[in-house]
Design a protein around this motif. Sequence first.
Motif, PDB file in Angstrom:
ATOM      1  N   SER A   1       0.828  -1.200   0.000  1.00 53.22           N
ATOM      2  CA  SER A   1       0.000   0.000   0.000  1.00 53.22           C
ATOM      3  C   SER A   1       0.862   1.248   0.000  1.00 53.22           C
ATOM      4  N   ASP A   2       0.847   1.972  -1.127  1.00 56.16           N
ATOM      5  CA  ASP A   2       1.543   3.257  -1.220  1.00 56.16           C
ATOM      6  C   ASP A   2       3.027   3.147  -0.859  1.00 56.16           C
ATOM      7  N   ASP A   3       3.650   2.022  -1.157  1.00 62.98           N
ATOM      8  CA  ASP A   3       5.070   1.828  -0.856  1.00 62.98           C
ATOM      9  C   ASP A   3       5.372   2.098   0.617  1.00 62.98           C
ATOM     10  N   ALA A   4       4.549   1.563   1.484  1.00 65.44           N
ATOM     11  CA  ALA A   4       4.653   1.874   2.909  1.00 65.44           C
ATOM     12  C   ALA A   4       5.945   1.341   3.515  1.00 65.44           C
ATOM     13  N   LEU A   5       6.449   2.075   4.495  1.00 64.62           N
ATOM     14  CA  LEU A   5       7.621   1.696   5.275  1.00 64.62           C
ATOM     15  C   LEU A   5       7.155   1.329   6.674  1.00 64.62           C
ATOM     16  N   LEU A   6       7.557   0.154   7.149  1.00 65.65           N
ATOM     17  CA  LEU A   6       7.256  -0.282   8.507  1.00 65.65           C
ATOM     18  C   LEU A   6       8.562  -0.427   9.272  1.00 65.65           C
ATOM     19  N   VAL A   7       8.637   0.226  10.426  1.00 65.73           N
ATOM     20  CA  VAL A   7       9.822   0.170  11.278  1.00 65.73           C
ATOM     21  C   VAL A   7       9.419  -0.469  12.595  1.00 65.73           C
ATOM     22  N   ILE A   8      10.073  -1.578  12.945  1.00 63.84           N
ATOM     23  CA  ILE A   8       9.759  -2.282  14.190  1.00 63.84           C
ATOM     24  C   ILE A   8      10.892  -2.020  15.169  1.00 63.84           C
ATOM     25  N   SER A   9      10.560  -1.287  16.220  1.00 62.25           N
ATOM     26  CA  SER A   9      11.533  -0.733  17.157  1.00 62.25           C
ATOM     27  C   SER A   9      11.301  -1.324  18.545  1.00 62.25           C
ATOM     28  N   ALA A  10      12.356  -1.798  19.175  1.00 61.40           N
ATOM     29  CA  ALA A  10      12.208  -2.380  20.510  1.00 61.40           C
ATOM     30  C   ALA A  10      11.799  -1.339  21.537  1.00 61.40           C
ATOM     31  N   HIS A  11      12.428  -0.162  21.446  1.00 57.01           N
ATOM     32  CA  HIS A  11      12.238   0.880  22.462  1.00 57.01           C
ATOM     33  C   HIS A  11      11.856   2.205  21.808  1.00 57.01           C
ATOM     34  N   ALA A  12      11.538   3.167  22.660  1.00 57.19           N
ATOM     35  CA  ALA A  12      10.993   4.437  22.174  1.00 57.19           C
ATOM     36  C   ALA A  12      11.984   5.264  21.363  1.00 57.19           C
ATOM     37  N   GLY A  13      13.271   5.107  21.587  1.00 56.03           N
ATOM     38  CA  GLY A  13      14.228   5.925  20.859  1.00 56.03           C
ATOM     39  C   GLY A  13      14.907   5.249  19.692  1.00 56.03           C
ATOM     40  N   ASP A  14      14.850   3.930  19.635  1.00 53.34           N
ATOM     41  CA  ASP A  14      15.656   3.194  18.659  1.00 53.34           C
ATOM     42  C   ASP A  14      15.397   3.640  17.225  1.00 53.34           C
ATOM     43  N   PHE A  15      14.143   3.830  16.878  1.00 55.24           N
ATOM     44  CA  PHE A  15      13.813   4.155  15.490  1.00 55.24           C
ATOM     45  C   PHE A  15      14.357   5.515  15.077  1.00 55.24           C
ATOM     46  N   VAL A  16      14.544   6.404  16.040  1.00 52.77           N
ATOM     47  CA  VAL A  16      15.031   7.744  15.716  1.00 52.77           C
ATOM     48  C   VAL A  16      16.526   7.716  15.450  1.00 52.77           C
TER      49      VAL A  16
ATOM     50  N   ASP B   1       1.726 -12.321  17.372  1.00 52.13           N
ATOM     51  CA  ASP B   1       0.436 -12.196  16.693  1.00 52.13           C
ATOM     52  C   ASP B   1       0.043 -10.730  16.530  1.00 52.13           C
ATOM     53  N   ARG B   2       0.316  -9.909  17.524  1.00 50.88           N
ATOM     54  CA  ARG B   2       0.000  -8.483  17.405  1.00 50.88           C
ATOM     55  C   ARG B   2       0.820  -7.847  16.278  1.00 50.88           C
ATOM     56  N   ILE B   3       2.057  -8.289  16.139  1.00 54.27           N
ATOM     57  CA  ILE B   3       2.902  -7.757  15.067  1.00 54.27           C
ATOM     58  C   ILE B   3       2.379  -8.218  13.704  1.00 54.27           C
ATOM     59  N   VAL B   4       1.924  -9.475  13.625  1.00 53.62           N
ATOM     60  CA  VAL B   4       1.331  -9.972  12.378  1.00 53.62           C
ATOM     61  C   VAL B   4       0.176  -9.077  11.953  1.00 53.62           C
ATOM     62  N   HIS B   5      -0.677  -8.708  12.890  1.00 52.61           N
ATOM     63  CA  HIS B   5      -1.818  -7.860  12.567  1.00 52.61           C
ATOM     64  C   HIS B   5      -1.363  -6.521  11.995  1.00 52.61           C
ATOM     65  N   VAL B   6      -0.266  -5.986  12.523  1.00 49.58           N
ATOM     66  CA  VAL B   6       0.247  -4.716  11.999  1.00 49.58           C
ATOM     67  C   VAL B   6       0.787  -4.907  10.584  1.00 49.58           C
ATOM     68  N   TYR B   7       1.508  -5.994  10.354  1.00 47.55           N
ATOM     69  CA  TYR B   7       1.977  -6.285   8.991  1.00 47.55           C
ATOM     70  C   TYR B   7       0.807  -6.314   8.006  1.00 47.55           C
ATOM     71  N   ARG B   8      -0.244  -7.042   8.370  1.00 46.12           N
ATOM     72  CA  ARG B   8      -1.385  -7.172   7.468  1.00 46.12           C
ATOM     73  C   ARG B   8      -2.056  -5.817   7.229  1.00 46.12           C
ATOM     74  N   GLU B   9      -2.107  -4.986   8.269  1.00 48.24           N
ATOM     75  CA  GLU B   9      -2.761  -3.683   8.129  1.00 48.24           C
ATOM     76  C   GLU B   9      -1.942  -2.727   7.271  1.00 48.24           C
ATOM     77  N   VAL B  10      -0.615  -2.721   7.471  1.00 44.76           N
ATOM     78  CA  VAL B  10       0.253  -1.782   6.749  1.00 44.76           C
ATOM     79  C   VAL B  10       0.603  -2.296   5.359  1.00 44.76           C
ATOM     80  N   ASN B  11       0.794  -3.618   5.227  1.00 42.34           N
ATOM     81  CA  ASN B  11       1.234  -4.230   3.967  1.00 42.34           C
ATOM     82  C   ASN B  11       2.468  -3.506   3.433  1.00 42.34           C
ATOM     83  N   PRO B  12       3.574  -3.551   4.176  1.00 48.92           N
ATOM     84  CA  PRO B  12       4.718  -2.700   3.842  1.00 48.92           C
ATOM     85  C   PRO B  12       5.474  -3.147   2.603  1.00 48.92           C
ATOM     86  N   ALA B  13       6.081  -2.176   1.943  1.00 44.17           N
ATOM     87  CA  ALA B  13       6.998  -2.454   0.845  1.00 44.17           C
ATOM     88  C   ALA B  13       8.403  -2.696   1.369  1.00 44.17           C
ATOM     89  N   VAL B  14       8.717  -2.129   2.536  1.00 45.23           N
ATOM     90  CA  VAL B  14      10.040  -2.251   3.148  1.00 45.23           C
ATOM     91  C   VAL B  14       9.857  -2.336   4.665  1.00 45.23           C
TER      92      VAL B  14
END
Length: 249
Positions: A9-24, A104-117
């Motif tokens: 969907s729209d070349d979406a980017l999904l970032v899975i971050s352990a903690h609040a700062g890691d993704f930044v 399973d919660r992460i799977v649901h996010v994958y399905r919702e976002v349908n990421p390209a990366v």
Amino acid sequence: MALTAPPPSDDALLVISAHAGDFVWRAGGAIALAAERGQRAKVLCLSFGERGESAKAWRDGLGLDEIKRLRRTEAADAAATLGAEIEFLDAGDYPLRETPELVDRIVHVYREVNPAVVLTHTLSDPYNGDHPAAARMALQARVLAQAIGYDAPGEPLGAPPVFFFEPHQPEQCDFKPNVLLDITSVFARKRKAMECLAAQQHMWDYYTDLAKRRGVQLKRNAGPNLGLSHGTMGEAYVRLYPETTGTLA
């Protein structure tokens, strides 16, 4: 008739971050670039980093719930600065426990976002077990989200490439980058997002200096004729799965 996954969907980017700062620190440039191109960028934050990555707040006398609220606010402000959505699972840290329910919660996010990366942590980090735990769950959930029979809303996932972002001590994590991303045009936004994370102010200059070093390496690997400036800033990644291509370049 063969079953095929829907296009991302729209070349979406999904970032899975352990903690609040890691993704930044580690992927803020990639997130800002995606947002600037008009792509959807979503951060899935598994924990607030409330126990292990909020030392200043503990020393200031804050309690657990106050620290969670503080880190949530900081991470939400940083994500907004980068142009990303953010979702918090509040799964706890130190340790971040791997459970079927969390996968399973992460799977649901994958399905919702349908990421390209997909961007996430490395599978090795002797200094922080939460990081490889997040990566293992991210990869397991990606496979489950591809399964047509898995019980989750949405269509089966395709096969989005996964990139590991740079750990804090790369040499100790067997991190050998094979992708260098030019984030020069958005580094000011990344720095502004870093400055939203007051609980980890000691990291601001470290990751600014790291972006400069990766920028130098990016220039060296790009060749002499691309006109990259001396101020080039970069982020480093490792691509997990092979790239598919019809042209070697």
